[in-house]
Structure formats: structure tokens, C-alpha cells
Scaffold this motif. Structure first.
Motif, mmCIF file in Angstrom:
data_model
loop_
_atom_site.group_PDB
_atom_site.id
_atom_site.type_symbol
_atom_site.label_atom_id
_atom_site.label_comp_id
_atom_site.label_asym_id
_atom_site.label_seq_id
_atom_site.Cartn_x
_atom_site.Cartn_y
_atom_site.Cartn_z
ATOM 1 N N GLN A 24 0.736 -1.295 0.025
ATOM 2 C CA GLN A 24 -0.069 -0.148 -0.122
ATOM 3 C C GLN A 24 0.948 1.403 0.031
ATOM 4 N N THR A 25 2.268 1.230 -0.060
ATOM 5 C CA THR A 25 3.276 2.187 -0.048
ATOM 6 C C THR A 25 3.929 2.292 -1.180
ATOM 7 N N TYR A 88 -6.340 -2.111 9.495
ATOM 8 C CA TYR A 88 -6.121 -0.568 9.355
ATOM 9 C C TYR A 88 -7.164 0.118 10.137
ATOM 10 N N ARG A 89 -6.713 1.295 10.568
ATOM 11 C CA ARG A 89 -7.516 2.152 11.477
ATOM 12 C C ARG A 89 -8.238 1.725 12.742
ATOM 13 N N ASP A 119 4.892 8.992 0.885
ATOM 14 C CA ASP A 119 3.419 8.653 1.232
ATOM 15 C C ASP A 119 2.944 9.647 2.097
ATOM 16 N N TRP A 121 -0.045 9.955 3.637
ATOM 17 C CA TRP A 121 -0.666 9.211 4.907
ATOM 18 C C TRP A 121 0.346 8.852 5.823
ATOM 19 N N ASN A 124 1.961 11.704 7.678
ATOM 20 C CA ASN A 124 0.967 12.392 8.685
ATOM 21 C C ASN A 124 0.699 11.521 9.775
ATOM 22 N N TRP A 125 1.064 10.213 9.655
ATOM 23 C CA TRP A 125 0.839 9.389 10.691
ATOM 24 C C TRP A 125 1.969 9.616 11.810
ATOM 25 N N LYS A 128 1.382 12.891 13.454
ATOM 26 C CA LYS A 128 0.537 12.910 14.609
ATOM 27 C C LYS A 128 1.142 11.992 15.772
#
Length: 198
Positions: A24-25, A88-89, A119, A121, A124-125, A128
Motif C-alpha cells: 500500500q506504500t 487498518y484504522r 506517502d 498518509w 501524517n501518521w 500525529k
């Protein structure tokens, strides 16, 4: 779900989880066929759900700039962190990171470092999770015509087909027509050791 130490019988699940997560990356082709083992001490944790490895984190640590690219003292490099896409999530990555940080503090590490590609996302992780960007360079893939305009072989009868290179210069524009370039970004998080009041 439980977070626990990696053990040898987890290897197949570790490899599968990492492969599926990395698909996914921008690291989609960075496939491993076996678990990495480290020269220095490491924190190696997995997240397990109903007997399946659904997440992992590996942090190798050493003094000064042995495994980390910056800083002084005992630092840890996050070489691998991954969550199975079917999970995920659900906060698994954060739980793995918190568990690794807790162990890192007990071991006296003063920071964690992680490199990732562009990437958003993923970046951003890390933000965070209170990591800061401290450095970057480029991963450049050269294939076919791209290759011949930048690299030549000086070995007779050796024909270059493709290559992967690190570019640390300032003139990234020279590769603007290449199909695959990734900015590789270094994130760092300082770990504040507990104060001993005794």
C-alpha cells in the motif's frame, strides 16, 4: 489483540504482514522473504489477533550514530513498522509504537528515528505520533532510457538494465522526467526519560 515480543515461530506471519502492508506504500517492491535480524540490540514486537500477526515494529538501538543518522547517546531506528491492511484504522500501529517507546525509555534511549518515503498518509501518521522531519534525500530508480542518460558502464559486455540510487544533491530537477523518484524523509522523536526523584 495482544502486543508481545516477536518469537521465531512468528516469522512467516511477520513476513506476510509486512509484505501486505508495504504493498500500500511507495515501498511496494521492497519485499523480504525472511525476518531481518539485527547486529545491535533491538525491540521486536508483534500484534497478534486470533493467532495471526496483524502488526509489527522493529527498533534497533545503539550508541551515538551507529544505527541512527543523527544525535548523540542511545538512539533507536525503526526499521520496520507495519499493520496488515485488513486491520487498518484500529490503532494497532499506535499501540505498537507506544509499547516500543515504553521499552525504549526503560532501556535509556533518548530518541527514535524512522525513514519513510513520500506517502503523505504515512508522513501524517508520524507527525500525529509527535515525530518531526529532520532530514531528507531522494531514492531514484533508473530504467531503460532514463538509465542511459545518467549512468554508463565501464565494464566491457556489462549492460545496465535498471538501478536504484540515493541522490543527496540539490539538483533533483535533472531527474524530473524519470518515472519513479521518492523523497526519503527522516522523522525523529525525542524520548523524555522519566525523572528519578530519589
Amino acid at each position: 489483540m495482544i502486543i508481545r515480543d516477536y518469537i521465531k515461530r512468528d516469522e512467516t506471519g511477520w513476513v506476510r504482514c509486512r509484505a501486505l502492508a508495504f504493498l500500500q506504500t511507495a515501498y511496494f517492491d521492497n519485499v523480504l522473504t525472511k525476518k531481518v535480524h539485527y547486529q545491535n540490540p533491538s525491540i521486536e514486537l508483534v500484534a497478534e489477533h486470533d493467532g495471526q500477526i496483524v502488526g509489527l515494529i522493529d527498533v534497533e538501538y545503539a550508541e551515538e550514530q551507529t544505527v541512527c543518522s543523527r544525535g548523540e547517546g542511545l538512539g533507536g531506528m525503526i526499521w520496520h513498522i507495519a499493520v496488515h491492511p485488513d486491520f487498518y484504522r484500529q490503532g494497532i500501529g499506535q499501540q505498537l509504537l507506544v509499547a516500543a517507546e515504553t521499552r525504549a525509555m526503560k532501556l535509556g534511549l533518548n530518541r527514535l528515528e524512522a525513514w519513510t518515503r513520500n506517502d503523505l498518509w504515512v508522513q501524517n501518521w508520524y507527525k500525529k505520533m509527535q515525530f518531526n522531519i529532520v532530514d531528507s534525500y531522494y531514492h531514484v530508480y533508473l530504467e531503460e532510457d532514463e538509465l542511459h542518460s545518467h549512468i554508463k558502464s565501464s565494464i566491457p559486455d556489462l549492460y545496465l538494465v535498471n538501478t536504484f540510487a540515493h541522490y543527496v544533491g540539490e539538483n533533483i530537477e535533472q531527474f524530473k522526467d524519470n518515472k519513479r523518484i521518492h523523497e526519503c524523509v527522516c522523522f525523529e522523536k525525542l524520548i523524555f526519560l522519566p525523572i528519578n526523584n530519589s
